[in-house]
Design a protein around this motif. Structure first.
Motif, PDB file in Angstrom:
ATOM      1  N   LEU A   1       0.815  -1.187  -0.180  1.00  0.00           N
ATOM      2  CA  LEU A   1      -0.196  -0.014   0.055  1.00  0.00           C
ATOM      3  C   LEU A   1       0.983   1.365   0.005  1.00  0.00           C
ATOM      4  O   LEU A   1       0.614   2.231  -0.620  1.00  0.00           O
ATOM      5  CB  LEU A   1      -0.869  -0.149   1.247  1.00  0.00           C
ATOM      6  N   LEU A   2       1.938   1.613   0.983  1.00  0.00           N
ATOM      7  CA  LEU A   2       2.834   2.402   1.093  1.00  0.00           C
ATOM      8  C   LEU A   2       3.864   2.501  -0.196  1.00  0.00           C
ATOM      9  O   LEU A   2       4.431   3.592  -0.212  1.00  0.00           O
ATOM     10  CB  LEU A   2       3.514   2.464   2.398  1.00  0.00           C
ATOM     11  N   SER A   3       3.716   1.642  -1.052  1.00  0.00           N
ATOM     12  CA  SER A   3       4.767   1.690  -2.301  1.00  0.00           C
ATOM     13  C   SER A   3       4.178   2.279  -3.348  1.00  0.00           C
ATOM     14  O   SER A   3       4.704   2.146  -4.489  1.00  0.00           O
ATOM     15  CB  SER A   3       5.346   0.323  -2.301  1.00  0.00           C
ATOM     16  N   LEU A   4       2.714   2.505  -3.427  1.00  0.00           N
ATOM     17  CA  LEU A   4       2.055   2.895  -4.398  1.00  0.00           C
ATOM     18  C   LEU A   4       1.750   4.440  -4.689  1.00  0.00           C
ATOM     19  O   LEU A   4       1.120   4.763  -5.568  1.00  0.00           O
ATOM     20  CB  LEU A   4       0.606   2.198  -4.287  1.00  0.00           C
ATOM     21  N   GLN A   5       2.668   5.320  -4.040  1.00  0.00           N
ATOM     22  CA  GLN A   5       2.514   6.652  -3.947  1.00  0.00           C
ATOM     23  C   GLN A   5       3.674   6.981  -4.723  1.00  0.00           C
ATOM     24  O   GLN A   5       4.690   7.224  -4.209  1.00  0.00           O
ATOM     25  CB  GLN A   5       2.282   7.355  -2.798  1.00  0.00           C
ATOM     26  N   ILE A   6       3.781   7.162  -6.203  1.00  0.00           N
ATOM     27  CA  ILE A   6       4.927   7.210  -6.992  1.00  0.00           C
ATOM     28  C   ILE A   6       4.752   8.838  -7.632  1.00  0.00           C
ATOM     29  O   ILE A   6       4.184   8.708  -8.836  1.00  0.00           O
ATOM     30  CB  ILE A   6       5.200   6.096  -7.720  1.00  0.00           C
ATOM     31  N   PRO A   7       5.469   9.896  -7.255  1.00  0.00           N
ATOM     32  CA  PRO A   7       5.273  11.029  -7.970  1.00  0.00           C
ATOM     33  C   PRO A   7       6.018  11.072  -9.186  1.00  0.00           C
ATOM     34  O   PRO A   7       6.830  10.302  -9.388  1.00  0.00           O
ATOM     35  CB  PRO A   7       5.968  12.139  -6.945  1.00  0.00           C
ATOM     36  N   ARG A   8       5.690  11.929 -10.373  1.00  0.00           N
ATOM     37  CA  ARG A   8       6.131  11.954 -11.606  1.00  0.00           C
ATOM     38  C   ARG A   8       7.104  13.226 -11.614  1.00  0.00           C
ATOM     39  O   ARG A   8       7.886  13.548 -12.566  1.00  0.00           O
ATOM     40  CB  ARG A   8       5.086  11.980 -12.716  1.00  0.00           C
ATOM     41  N   THR A   9       6.932  13.852 -10.676  1.00  0.00           N
ATOM     42  CA  THR A   9       7.969  15.175 -10.372  1.00  0.00           C
ATOM     43  C   THR A   9       8.539  15.304  -9.219  1.00  0.00           C
ATOM     44  O   THR A   9       8.279  14.518  -8.257  1.00  0.00           O
ATOM     45  CB  THR A   9       6.760  16.535 -10.705  1.00  0.00           C
ATOM     46  N   TYR A  10       9.267  16.491  -9.118  1.00  0.00           N
ATOM     47  CA  TYR A  10       9.885  16.525  -7.750  1.00  0.00           C
ATOM     48  C   TYR A  10       9.370  17.559  -6.853  1.00  0.00           C
ATOM     49  O   TYR A  10       9.693  17.875  -6.018  1.00  0.00           O
ATOM     50  CB  TYR A  10      11.482  17.363  -7.933  1.00  0.00           C
ATOM     51  N   PHE A  11       8.151  17.993  -7.198  1.00  0.00           N
ATOM     52  CA  PHE A  11       7.220  18.644  -6.375  1.00  0.00           C
ATOM     53  C   PHE A  11       6.661  18.236  -5.120  1.00  0.00           C
ATOM     54  O   PHE A  11       5.999  17.181  -5.483  1.00  0.00           O
ATOM     55  CB  PHE A  11       6.072  19.523  -7.180  1.00  0.00           C
ATOM     56  N   PRO A  12       6.824  18.361  -3.986  1.00  0.00           N
ATOM     57  CA  PRO A  12       6.484  17.583  -2.763  1.00  0.00           C
ATOM     58  C   PRO A  12       4.890  17.533  -2.610  1.00  0.00           C
ATOM     59  O   PRO A  12       4.457  16.224  -2.458  1.00  0.00           O
ATOM     60  CB  PRO A  12       6.938  18.215  -1.696  1.00  0.00           C
ATOM     61  N   ASP A  13       4.321  18.490  -3.062  1.00  0.00           N
ATOM     62  CA  ASP A  13       2.889  18.438  -2.901  1.00  0.00           C
ATOM     63  C   ASP A  13       2.172  17.379  -3.923  1.00  0.00           C
ATOM     64  O   ASP A  13       0.971  17.049  -4.073  1.00  0.00           O
ATOM     65  CB  ASP A  13       2.156  19.799  -3.230  1.00  0.00           C
ATOM     66  N   GLU A  14       2.898  16.854  -4.952  1.00  0.00           N
ATOM     67  CA  GLU A  14       2.492  15.984  -5.874  1.00  0.00           C
ATOM     68  C   GLU A  14       1.911  14.823  -5.125  1.00  0.00           C
ATOM     69  O   GLU A  14       0.987  14.020  -5.492  1.00  0.00           O
ATOM     70  CB  GLU A  14       3.241  15.486  -6.830  1.00  0.00           C
ATOM     71  N   GLU A  15       2.702  14.350  -4.137  1.00  0.00           N
ATOM     72  CA  GLU A  15       2.275  13.302  -3.266  1.00  0.00           C
ATOM     73  C   GLU A  15       0.918  13.237  -2.381  1.00  0.00           C
ATOM     74  O   GLU A  15       0.279  12.152  -2.359  1.00  0.00           O
ATOM     75  CB  GLU A  15       3.440  12.900  -2.225  1.00  0.00           C
ATOM     76  N   ILE A  16       0.656  14.417  -2.031  1.00  0.00           N
ATOM     77  CA  ILE A  16      -0.687  14.706  -1.425  1.00  0.00           C
ATOM     78  C   ILE A  16      -1.706  14.196  -2.539  1.00  0.00           C
ATOM     79  O   ILE A  16      -2.749  13.628  -2.340  1.00  0.00           O
ATOM     80  CB  ILE A  16      -0.890  16.064  -1.108  1.00  0.00           C
ATOM     81  N   PHE A  17      -1.482  14.992  -3.573  1.00  0.00           N
ATOM     82  CA  PHE A  17      -2.536  14.726  -4.838  1.00  0.00           C
ATOM     83  C   PHE A  17      -2.693  13.197  -5.255  1.00  0.00           C
ATOM     84  O   PHE A  17      -3.694  12.803  -5.151  1.00  0.00           O
ATOM     85  CB  PHE A  17      -2.066  15.385  -6.079  1.00  0.00           C
ATOM     86  N   ILE A  18      -1.554  12.477  -5.123  1.00  0.00           N
ATOM     87  CA  ILE A  18      -1.508  11.224  -5.552  1.00  0.00           C
ATOM     88  C   ILE A  18      -2.353  10.189  -4.307  1.00  0.00           C
ATOM     89  O   ILE A  18      -3.399   9.718  -4.568  1.00  0.00           O
ATOM     90  CB  ILE A  18      -0.403  10.502  -5.590  1.00  0.00           C
ATOM     91  N   GLY A  19      -2.064  10.535  -3.201  1.00  0.00           N
ATOM     92  CA  GLY A  19      -2.322   9.936  -2.073  1.00  0.00           C
ATOM     93  C   GLY A  19      -3.784  10.165  -1.799  1.00  0.00           C
ATOM     94  O   GLY A  19      -4.684   9.272  -1.709  1.00  0.00           O
ATOM     95  N   TYR A  20      -4.528  11.481  -1.873  1.00  0.00           N
ATOM     96  CA  TYR A  20      -5.869  11.747  -1.933  1.00  0.00           C
ATOM     97  C   TYR A  20      -6.905  11.031  -2.853  1.00  0.00           C
ATOM     98  O   TYR A  20      -7.817  10.351  -2.638  1.00  0.00           O
ATOM     99  CB  TYR A  20      -5.970  13.248  -1.824  1.00  0.00           C
TER     100      TYR A  20
END
Ligand code: HEM
Length: 317
Positions: A47-66
């Motif tokens: 589950l925790l390995s599935l949040q994989i951003p495509r850019t270096y912007f930290p807030d992208e992880e929030i976008f994916i997670g939500y």
């Protein structure tokens, strides 16, 4: 050996015998088994390995997670809808208990949408969003499945042509007119975007299978098929109406709040959707979808989402 243990062993032996199995072998298995852990049980590492951003912007992880959290709730919602569809007992109590669960999940999604609206930096969003084109939440198949399970196709065709369709029309014919096929289209040319084309290509066969599977047996039909006394149950009617408003007004409005916060700019084009017609497509008062139109007055249907939309638009200014 105490009596309780002997009883348990006897029952177990009977259980294995009934399916032609040998209890002794299973007891050996028990002996060698590892103890179950929390992390293995819920597949936490996966589950925790599935949040994989495509850019270096930290807030992208929030976008994916939500988005992932939302998809998990959609899955729970579908889980409840399927139980209602499969139910044979036809009691208002069972029905409303499950719809209540659906409403609880929707409430959480609606209340938490500010994770998107306030929880990310706009400057970061506008940049990382460009790296995700042409992907869009528009391509959420589970969101569409909730609709297919909830209501018949004639309620989902675009409002401009809805009066021309009824249950005598074929599923595929109505699917071509489904309201969301007029979304994710190019704002200037009206052509389907790649977002929509890819979505149709990937999911049409699955959607058609589901539509056929639940033809005449959606939540709407299950409600109508209830015995008269159960159908008039006030609690059930209240929950069904709430489901309609949660899914077809309130969630849409919260979601639109996010679209406005990031993508709306007076007199300018924001490219992060690829230039789609989202302002004409997203408002609930334009989509006018009710899963249970029979539970609303003509006036309520006429004014569907209007008051809220005005509010949402004004609060942005
Ligand atoms: C900052 C956050 C978000 C923005 C700016 C945003 C923006 C948009 C836009 C502009 C559309 C219209 C389609 C298009 O033109 O591409 C859309 C559709 C959609 N999005 Fe989002 N979205 C956001 C978050 C989410 C989340 C978290 C979900 C959850 C899965 C989601 C699910 C959907 C769905 C289901 C549609 C289709 C809605 C409909 O058919 O009425 N979106 N989104």
């Amino acid at each position: 050996m105490d009596k309780k243990l002997t009883d348990q062993l006897n029952k177990l032996e009977q259980k294995f015998k009934n399916s032609g199995q040998d209890m002794g072998s299973y007891l050996d298995g028990l002996l060698y088994d590892k103890y179950l852990t929390y992390w293995d049980y819920i597949h936490l590492d996966t589950l925790l390995s599935l949040q994989i951003p495509r850019t270096y912007f930290p807030d992208e992880e929030i976008f994916i997670g939500y988005h992932q959290i939302t998809e998990l709730y959609f899955k729970l919602i579908i889980h409840e809808l399927k139980q209602i569809i499969d139910d044979k007992l036809q009691t208002a109590q069972f029905f409303s208990q499950k719809v209540e669960r659906v409403n609880r999940y929707f409430r959480i999604l609606i209340d938490s949408f500010d994770v998107m609206i306030r929880g990310m930096e706009r400057e970061q969003f506008l940049k990382f969003r460009m790296a995700l084109l042409p992907a869009s939440g528009f391509q959420s198949a589970q969101y569409r499945m909730i609709e297919f399970y909830a209501t018949p196709m004639e309620h989902l065709v675009h409002p401009e042509v809805r009066k021309d369709y009824d249950s005598s029309f074929g599923i595929e014919e109505m699917y071509e007119q489904i309201y969301w096929k007029r979304g994710a289209t190019d704002r200037d040319t009206g052509d389907k975007t790649l977002t929509l084309k890819q979505f149709e290509f990937r999911y049409t066969p699955r959607f058609v299978r589901i539509m056929k599977e639940v033809e005449g047996n959606t939540l709407y039909h299950k409600y109508l098929a209830l015995p008269e006394a159960e159908k008039n149950n006030e609690e059930l009617i209240k929950e069904l109406r709430k489901f309609d408003v949660n899914a077809n007004v309130n969630w849409l409005l919260m979601h639109m709040g996010a679209a406005f916060r990031y993508l709306h700019k007076e007199g300018a084009t924001i490219l992060a959707t690829g230039g789609t017609n989202w302002k004409e497509f997203l408002p609930p008062s334009f989509q006018k979808i009710q899963y249970f139109p029979n539970l609303w007055s003509d006036q309520e249907k006429e004014e569907w989402g209007k008051q809220w939309v005005t509010h949402a638009f004004n609060s942005e200014k």
